[in-house]
Design an enzyme around this catalytic site. Structure first.
Site, short mmCIF file in Angstrom:
data_model
loop_
_atom_site.label_atom_id
_atom_site.label_comp_id
_atom_site.label_asym_id
_atom_site.label_seq_id
_atom_site.Cartn_x
_atom_site.Cartn_y
_atom_site.Cartn_z
CE1 TYR A 56 -4.37 -1.33 0.19
CE2 TYR A 56 -3.16 -3.11 1.28
CZ TYR A 56 -4.30 -2.64 0.64
OH TYR A 56 -5.37 -3.49 0.44
CD GLU B 248 -6.16 -6.31 1.89
OE1 GLU B 248 -4.92 -6.11 2.04
OE2 GLU B 248 -6.86 -5.63 1.12
#
Length: 395
Positions: free
Chosen positions: A98, A140
């Protein structure tokens, strides 16, 4: 939630940012893959990159998330985020990635919008990004924990134990663990990612629904050959090289299109290869001896092109309160209507929960008919094979 400082800035700039998202995401992927070519080779779907579908999906998710933050500041759009998180987990995405995405995405925003990206605007959209990213990272992490694996460590080698030609362009494969232990449990409707090494050395990944009920020692996936390169790289490889004894790399199961608990009535509507998660659900309902009312709708081109047709007929027939409605585009079938599926005339029970899977036009039509029928939007669930181009319209 967005801070009091960021909310008015995002509201004021959302039209400009939203209008430029196609160009922003195009620049983003170009910059990302120039700096990190291994991501395109071994993580991202090259077919979706070639068609632009992944770019549209990313743009849609950003716009939908920002819009949801403004519309409901105290509510996180978890339905949308869960769908993305499951896809990411099936690819083994990690929290560090990310940061890489952030770097190249904001470079693209500045490159496209130029001086309009003031420090105030940059801070506000940075807040949007990290609200979405951190929410996904948390979701996640929970998925990895539930699977009992470390972050991103979702892969295992499996052996093709069986191969069956279902139609001229569809093959089912049974997969077993190399150590002889039973395959892991999953929820009916979930999918796995399959990674194969292609002739150019790329390790491309595609998702395939598990098409038989859990509880068996092996998994089954059903793969329709997709024409074109790179769109059909993995399915073509599996059709050509997926023989009994061949090893493939497979992820743990993920996916949020799963059957609810209870005894409420169900509608399972599919078209084409979208029948695969429905087969797992039906198989599970039969093996668990359900007495739930189950309405099954399926549309296909012809009986010959309908993968697992006889299995579908057998499973619905085994349900004490199961009904089947078939549509084929080609004429001649005595047990089906001709044309496209039409659920508007079906006698659906009160409180039905609907599950849809198939091409987007099919799902949009069925969903619209269900809403007109009085089915609550929250009771209509769907699965998209590939990038979710429906974000922001049905979440």
């Amino acid at each position: 939630m967005l801070s009091e400082q960021a909310a008015p800035v995002v509201r004021a700039t959302l039209p400009a940012v939203g209008g430029a998202l196609d160009e922003i995401t195009e620049r983003f992927y170009a910059g990302l893959f120039a700096a990190r070519p291994e991501l395109l080779r071994d993580l991202f779907n090259r077919g979706n990159q070639a068609t632009g579908d992944q770019r549209k999906a990313l743009a849609g998710s950003i716009a939908a998330f920002a819009g949801a933050l403004l519309a409901s500041p105290d509510t996180r759009p978890d339905v949308m985020l869960a769908r993305i998180a499951h896809k990411h987990a099936s690819l083994g995405v990690t929290s560090e990635q990310y940061k890489v995405v952030h770097e190249h995405l904001f470079a693209a925003i500045v490159a496209v919008l130029g001086e309009a990206v003031t420090p105030e605007v940059a801070r506000a959209w940075d807040e949007v990004y990290w609200l979405m990213a951190n929410a996904l990272i948390a979701l996640e992490a929970r998925l990895y924990q539930e699977r009992g694996v470390a972050e991103g460590a979702v892969w295992q080698p499996m052996e093709i134990a069986g191969r069956r030609e279902e139609t001229a362009d569809t093959v089912s494969f049974t997969l077993r663990r190399l150590d002889g232990r039973p395959a892991a449990a999953f929820r009916p409707g979930q999918y796995v990612s399959v990674q194969v090494t292609l002739p150019d050395g790329a390790r491309q990944i595609r998702q395939y629904s598990l098409s038989a009920a859990p509880g068996r020692p092996e998994w089954r996936i059903t793969v329709k050959r997709v024409e074109g390169d790179p769109a059909g790289e993995v399915s073509s490889w599996l059709h050509a090289h997926g023989r009994v004894g061949e090893q493939v790399t497979v992820s743990a199961p993920f996916g949020d299109l799963v059957l609810p608990e209870g005894d409420g009535p169900l509608l399972l509507a599919s078209a084409g290869i979208g029948s695969t998660p429905m087969l797992a659900m039906l198989d599970h309902l039969v093996t668990t001896g359900t007495s739930r009312p189950v309405t099954v709708v399926h549309a296909d081109r012809s009986p010959a092109g309908h993968a697992h047709r006889e299995e579908l007929l057998r499973l619905v027939d085994a349900l004490p309160h199961g009904t089947l409605h078939l549509w084929y585009e080609e004429p001649g079938a005595t047990d089906a209507a001709q044309g496209r599926a039409d659920v508007s005339a079906l006698d659906l029970p009160e409180g039905v929960t609907a599950y849809l899977c198939g091409p987007l036009p099919f799902m949009r039509t069925v969903r619209g008919d269900l809403l007109a029928h009085g089915v609550a939007a929250s009771d209509v669930h769907y699965e998209v094979f590939g990038p979710d181009l429906w974000l922001g319209t049905t979440a």
